[in-house]
Design a protein around this motif. Structure first.
Motif, PDB file in Angstrom:
ATOM      1  N   PRO A 162       0.676  -1.661   0.314  1.00  0.00           N
ATOM      2  CA  PRO A 162      -0.008  -0.294  -0.187  1.00  0.00           C
ATOM      3  C   PRO A 162       0.973   1.133  -0.084  1.00  0.00           C
ATOM      4  O   PRO A 162       1.748   1.388   0.306  1.00  0.00           O
ATOM      5  N   VAL A 163       0.115   2.173  -1.124  1.00  0.00           N
ATOM      6  CA  VAL A 163       1.107   3.353  -1.167  1.00  0.00           C
ATOM      7  C   VAL A 163       0.314   4.488  -0.106  1.00  0.00           C
ATOM      8  O   VAL A 163      -0.907   4.814  -0.561  1.00  0.00           O
ATOM      9  N   PRO A 164       0.861   5.525   0.969  1.00  0.00           N
ATOM     10  CA  PRO A 164      -0.128   6.656   1.996  1.00  0.00           C
ATOM     11  C   PRO A 164      -0.302   7.534   1.254  1.00  0.00           C
ATOM     12  O   PRO A 164       0.107   7.735  -0.128  1.00  0.00           O
ATOM     13  N   PHE A 165      -1.129   8.382   2.150  1.00  0.00           N
ATOM     14  CA  PHE A 165      -1.660   9.443   1.578  1.00  0.00           C
ATOM     15  C   PHE A 165      -1.019  11.043   1.355  1.00  0.00           C
ATOM     16  O   PHE A 165      -0.310  10.885   2.576  1.00  0.00           O
ATOM     17  N   ARG A 166      -1.233  11.921   1.306  1.00  0.00           N
ATOM     18  CA  ARG A 166      -0.454  12.454   1.949  1.00  0.00           C
ATOM     19  C   ARG A 166      -1.997  13.522   2.433  1.00  0.00           C
ATOM     20  O   ARG A 166      -2.443  13.087   1.621  1.00  0.00           O
ATOM     21  N   ALA A 214       7.145   8.089  -0.176  1.00  0.00           N
ATOM     22  CA  ALA A 214       6.886   7.276   0.342  1.00  0.00           C
ATOM     23  C   ALA A 214       7.105   6.009  -0.380  1.00  0.00           C
ATOM     24  O   ALA A 214       7.804   5.335   0.822  1.00  0.00           O
ATOM     25  N   ILE A 215       7.314   5.632  -0.975  1.00  0.00           N
ATOM     26  CA  ILE A 215       7.653   4.352  -1.721  1.00  0.00           C
ATOM     27  C   ILE A 215       8.588   3.928  -2.364  1.00  0.00           C
ATOM     28  O   ILE A 215       9.705   4.508  -2.235  1.00  0.00           O
ATOM     29  N   ASP A 216       9.341   2.597  -1.105  1.00  0.00           N
ATOM     30  CA  ASP A 216      10.879   2.292  -0.945  1.00  0.00           C
ATOM     31  C   ASP A 216      11.150   1.864  -2.254  1.00  0.00           C
ATOM     32  O   ASP A 216      10.576   1.479  -3.133  1.00  0.00           O
ATOM     33  N   PRO A 217      12.459   2.190  -2.491  1.00  0.00           N
ATOM     34  CA  PRO A 217      13.441   2.240  -3.477  1.00  0.00           C
ATOM     35  C   PRO A 217      13.021   0.278  -3.727  1.00  0.00           C
ATOM     36  O   PRO A 217      13.487   0.213  -5.360  1.00  0.00           O
ATOM     37  N   THR A 218      12.928   0.153  -2.786  1.00  0.00           N
ATOM     38  CA  THR A 218      13.363  -1.671  -3.167  1.00  0.00           C
ATOM     39  C   THR A 218      11.696  -2.085  -4.443  1.00  0.00           C
ATOM     40  O   THR A 218      12.028  -2.913  -4.528  1.00  0.00           O
ATOM     41  N   ASP A 219      10.728  -1.557  -3.148  1.00  0.00           N
ATOM     42  CA  ASP A 219       9.402  -1.894  -4.031  1.00  0.00           C
ATOM     43  C   ASP A 219       9.345  -0.795  -5.524  1.00  0.00           C
ATOM     44  O   ASP A 219       8.343  -2.122  -6.507  1.00  0.00           O
ATOM     45  N   ALA A 220       9.258   0.112  -5.032  1.00  0.00           N
ATOM     46  CA  ALA A 220       9.632   0.709  -6.812  1.00  0.00           C
ATOM     47  C   ALA A 220      10.352  -0.045  -8.179  1.00  0.00           C
ATOM     48  O   ALA A 220      10.262  -0.279  -8.809  1.00  0.00           O
ATOM     49  N   GLU A 221      11.752  -1.264  -7.904  1.00  0.00           N
ATOM     50  CA  GLU A 221      12.212  -1.709  -8.209  1.00  0.00           C
ATOM     51  C   GLU A 221      11.090  -3.010  -8.808  1.00  0.00           C
ATOM     52  O   GLU A 221      11.970  -3.435  -9.728  1.00  0.00           O
ATOM     53  N   ARG A 222      11.039  -3.423  -7.597  1.00  0.00           N
ATOM     54  CA  ARG A 222      10.211  -4.921  -8.011  1.00  0.00           C
ATOM     55  C   ARG A 222       8.918  -4.438  -8.429  1.00  0.00           C
ATOM     56  O   ARG A 222       8.034  -5.284  -8.983  1.00  0.00           O
ATOM     57  N   ALA A 223       8.343  -3.216  -8.643  1.00  0.00           N
ATOM     58  CA  ALA A 223       7.118  -2.699  -8.885  1.00  0.00           C
ATOM     59  C   ALA A 223       6.497  -3.518 -10.137  1.00  0.00           C
ATOM     60  O   ALA A 223       6.723  -3.164 -11.075  1.00  0.00           O
ATOM     61  N   LEU A 224       4.851  -4.039 -10.406  1.00  0.00           N
ATOM     62  CA  LEU A 224       5.143  -5.015 -12.008  1.00  0.00           C
ATOM     63  C   LEU A 224       3.927  -3.693 -11.844  1.00  0.00           C
ATOM     64  O   LEU A 224       3.993  -3.794 -13.970  1.00  0.00           O
ATOM     65  N   LEU A 225       3.109  -2.825 -11.435  1.00  0.00           N
ATOM     66  CA  LEU A 225       2.076  -2.013 -11.760  1.00  0.00           C
ATOM     67  C   LEU A 225       2.098  -0.962 -10.444  1.00  0.00           C
ATOM     68  O   LEU A 225       1.940  -1.675  -9.349  1.00  0.00           O
TER      69      LEU A 225
END
Length: 374
Positions: free
Chosen positions: A137-141, A150-161
């Protein structure tokens, strides 16, 4: 070894509360699910009944007429040029949401993470689970947009969508779709924008992510809310050429097809804007009424949303609020935890019932408020 055990369907958890409500009221008014109750246009129903399209298999990607109608709709309503070849049909939008991670993971098997709004429609997370993917989950501003930083760089690298939803269900918030498109392109992550409430945007005109270009983004739409056509299951997705063409090819192998008569009727619905304006007026009136009586009953101001037709009400305990409201008014609403743990201190009220049912809830609340004050 135990395999996957599906969790309880969220709305089934309200069954006990419904039993309690019927001990106090002769009828229940169900405001827990966003299902339309108003009628679709007569011309749409006539087209559904007289299409002569029921005999043959319809094209999985959608008929040329259906895709062209969607293209015209984008141009007319949002001033966006989307070629009909960049549009494809869905059997409603929920199946698309739930199956998308599975299909996208076949396209990019080295990635395994689905990013989605922290408070949102449960199918984003469930779709990831059903595909064996990580759901993050991605939090809100504070302004209601997703906090992409707030997205962790590792999650961004692994992100499918990445999913975005604007106007958001259940919050009614409007996301920064331009920022989402830029983030996706910068990280080479496809962005899917669920825009099924776009025609019910109140704080501004309706906005689509496709305003920011088609590359790397896909907008997902449905006639369920726009045209009170939920039972027919008609939706479509549009955007990036490669992604749309890939998905329509995979979906063809899966046999996912919108029935021919439904596609014919959907063309009529998409080409007509007048019935949408009528429906907008209904939802606006119902929300204003419910917000007023709920404010009087609770003693706390209930605000109407920037978009959608849900009241998203902060409270100390969502289940307690739902129970007290049910006992006072006979209405069933959804505790916010249905939409993620971050929503636990809220309830969602769907103002979808016909005017007489909304007025019944309002009168019961007025009566309860008067009794409590005497």
């Amino acid at each position: 070894m135990t395999g996957f055990v599906p969790p309880p369907y969220p709305y089934a958890r309200l069954d006990d509360l419904k039993v309690q409500i019927l001990e106090r009221h002769d009828t229940i008014v169900d405001l827990s699910i966003g299902t339309p109750f108003d009628a679709p246009p007569d011309a749409v129903v006539t087209a559904l009944a007289t299409s002569n399209a029921e005999r043959s298999y319809p094209p999985s990607m959608g008929t040329p007429a259906y895709r062209a109608a969607a293209s015209r709709w984008f141009a007319r309503r949002f001033d966006v040029d989307v070629p009909a070849d960049n549009v494809a049909a869905t059997v409603g939008s929920k199946e698309f949401v739930a199956l998308l991670p599975q299909f996208m993971s076949l396209r990019t098997p080295e990635r395994d993470t689905v990013l989605f709004p922290a408070i949102s429609y449960p199918s984003y997370e469930m779709g990831a689970t059903l595909a064996g993917c990580r759901a993050v989950p991605v939090p809100f501003r504070a302004d209601g947009a997703m906090d992409l930083d707030a997205i962790d760089p590792t999650d961004a690298e692994r992100a499918l969508l990445l999913w975005t939803n604007s106007p958001g269900n259940p919050t009614g918030r409007l996301d920064d779709l331009g920022a989402a498109a830029r983030w996706g392109r910068a990280h080479d992550v496809p962005v899917f924008s669920d825009e099924c409430y776009i025609e019910f945007t109140w704080a501004s005109r309706g906005r689509t992510i496709l305003e920011h270009g088609l590359d790397g983004v896909v907008a997902v739409h449905s006639l369920s809310k726009r045209s009170n056509f939920a039972g027919a299951r008609a939706g479509f997705y549009a955007g990036d050429t490669e992604i749309v063409h890939y998905l329509r090819s995979v979906r063809q192998h899966a046999g996912l097809m919108v029935p021919g008569p439904v596609q014919t009727a959907a063309v009529v619905a998409l080409d007509d804007d007048e019935h949408v304006e009528v429906q907008r007026d209904r939802y606006r009136r119902r929300m204003d009424l419910m917000a007023g009586v709920l404010s009087d009953w609770s003693g706390e101001e209930v605000r109407t949303p920037d978009g959608g037709f849900y009241l998203w009400i902060p409270t100390d305990d969502g289940w307690d609020y739902a129970s007290r409201l049910g006992h006072a008014s006979g209405a069933v609403v959804s505790p916010g935890e249905f939409y993620g743990s971050a929503g636990a201190r809220h309830v969602r009220v769907a103002v979808v019932q016909p005017d007489d049912q909304i007025e019944l809830v309002a009168e019961r609340l007025r009566r309860h408020t008067r009794n409590e004050s005497t």
